[in-house]
Scaffold this active site. Structure first.
Site, PDB file in Angstrom:
ATOM      1  N   ARG A  87      -0.160   6.727   2.844  1.00  0.00           N
ATOM      2  CA  ARG A  87      -0.991   5.413   1.857  1.00  0.00           C
ATOM      3  C   ARG A  87      -0.789   5.270   0.387  1.00  0.00           C
ATOM      4  O   ARG A  87       0.070   4.440   0.068  1.00  0.00           O
ATOM      5  CB  ARG A  87      -1.990   5.755   2.121  1.00  0.00           C
ATOM      6  CG  ARG A  87      -1.928   4.533   3.380  1.00  0.00           C
ATOM      7  CD  ARG A  87      -1.773   3.234   4.144  1.00  0.00           C
ATOM      8  NE  ARG A  87      -1.692   2.510   5.089  1.00  0.00           N
ATOM      9  CZ  ARG A  87      -0.199   2.408   6.364  1.00  0.00           C
ATOM     10  NH1 ARG A  87       0.696   2.350   5.422  1.00  0.00           N
ATOM     11  NH2 ARG A  87      -0.887   2.194   7.562  1.00  0.00           N
ATOM     12  N   GLU A  90       2.919   4.654  -0.403  1.00  0.00           N
ATOM     13  CA  GLU A  90       3.464   3.461  -0.182  1.00  0.00           C
ATOM     14  C   GLU A  90       2.179   3.052  -1.616  1.00  0.00           C
ATOM     15  O   GLU A  90       2.976   1.649  -2.795  1.00  0.00           O
ATOM     16  CB  GLU A  90       2.406   2.546   0.584  1.00  0.00           C
ATOM     17  CG  GLU A  90       2.437   1.327   0.275  1.00  0.00           C
ATOM     18  CD  GLU A  90       1.562   0.486   2.437  1.00  0.00           C
ATOM     19  OE1 GLU A  90       2.056  -0.870   2.628  1.00  0.00           O
ATOM     20  OE2 GLU A  90       0.550   1.513   2.252  1.00  0.00           O
ATOM     21  N   SER A 113      -1.148  13.528 -18.015  1.00  0.00           N
ATOM     22  CA  SER A 113      -0.336  14.601 -18.432  1.00  0.00           C
ATOM     23  C   SER A 113      -1.069  14.724 -16.334  1.00  0.00           C
ATOM     24  O   SER A 113      -2.223  14.468 -15.963  1.00  0.00           O
ATOM     25  CB  SER A 113      -1.398  15.651 -18.828  1.00  0.00           C
ATOM     26  OG  SER A 113      -1.372  17.003 -18.148  1.00  0.00           O
TER      27      SER A 113
END
Length: 146
Positions: A87, A90, A113
């Site tokens: 996920r 994704e 960063s």
């Protein structure tokens, strides 16, 4: 001892003692995210923190020494198969360019960063289904213009 062996020993001791990542982190005065990441081999700990974890979990000095070794951070090019990890893959695939555009629009040409960085994972109760709340905060780093 490899980072993989270290992680396996930590998981075993954690399960045997019934200690959560939150409790482990709290006991050494660190964030759960960083503590877990270090125990999974992706970050390094100072000597005092490494030995504190090993004392709590009943692990030997080899584990403490390995917690202090700088990790090789990386991953292969394979698409993650674990649903929870997939996920995030994704999310970056769908929203990565959007995040980049919005960061550039608000800050200029640069990056967030991942070194001067904090992350928290929280639970938000919701009648429609509990929510996972992830908060990331990283210092803005402008690209140098030569």
């Amino acid at each position: 001892m490899t980072k993989e062996m270290m992680t396996a020993k930590i998981f075993e001791a954690k399960a045997t003692k019934g200690i959560s990542w939150e409790t482990l982190a709290e006991s050494i005065g660190m964030s759960p995210v960083f503590t877990t990441s270090a125990c999974l081999g992706m970050n390094t700990m100072t000597e005092d923190k490494a030995f504190a974890i090993c004392d709590l979990l009943g692990l030997d000095k080899d584990v403490a020494a390995t917690l202090q070794v700088s990790p090789k951070k990386g991953w292969d090019d394979a698409i993650p198969q674990d649903p929870a990890i997939y996920r995030f893959y994704e999310i970056v695939g769908v929203y990565g360019d959007t995040l980049k555009e919005l960061i550039h629009e608000k800050f200029g040409d640069g990056i967030m960063s991942a070194i001067d960085f904090t992350m928290d994972v929280d639970k938000e109760e919701n009648p429609k289904g509990d929510r996972v709340v992830i908060t990331m905060s990283g210092k803005y780093l402008a690209y140098n213009r030569w």
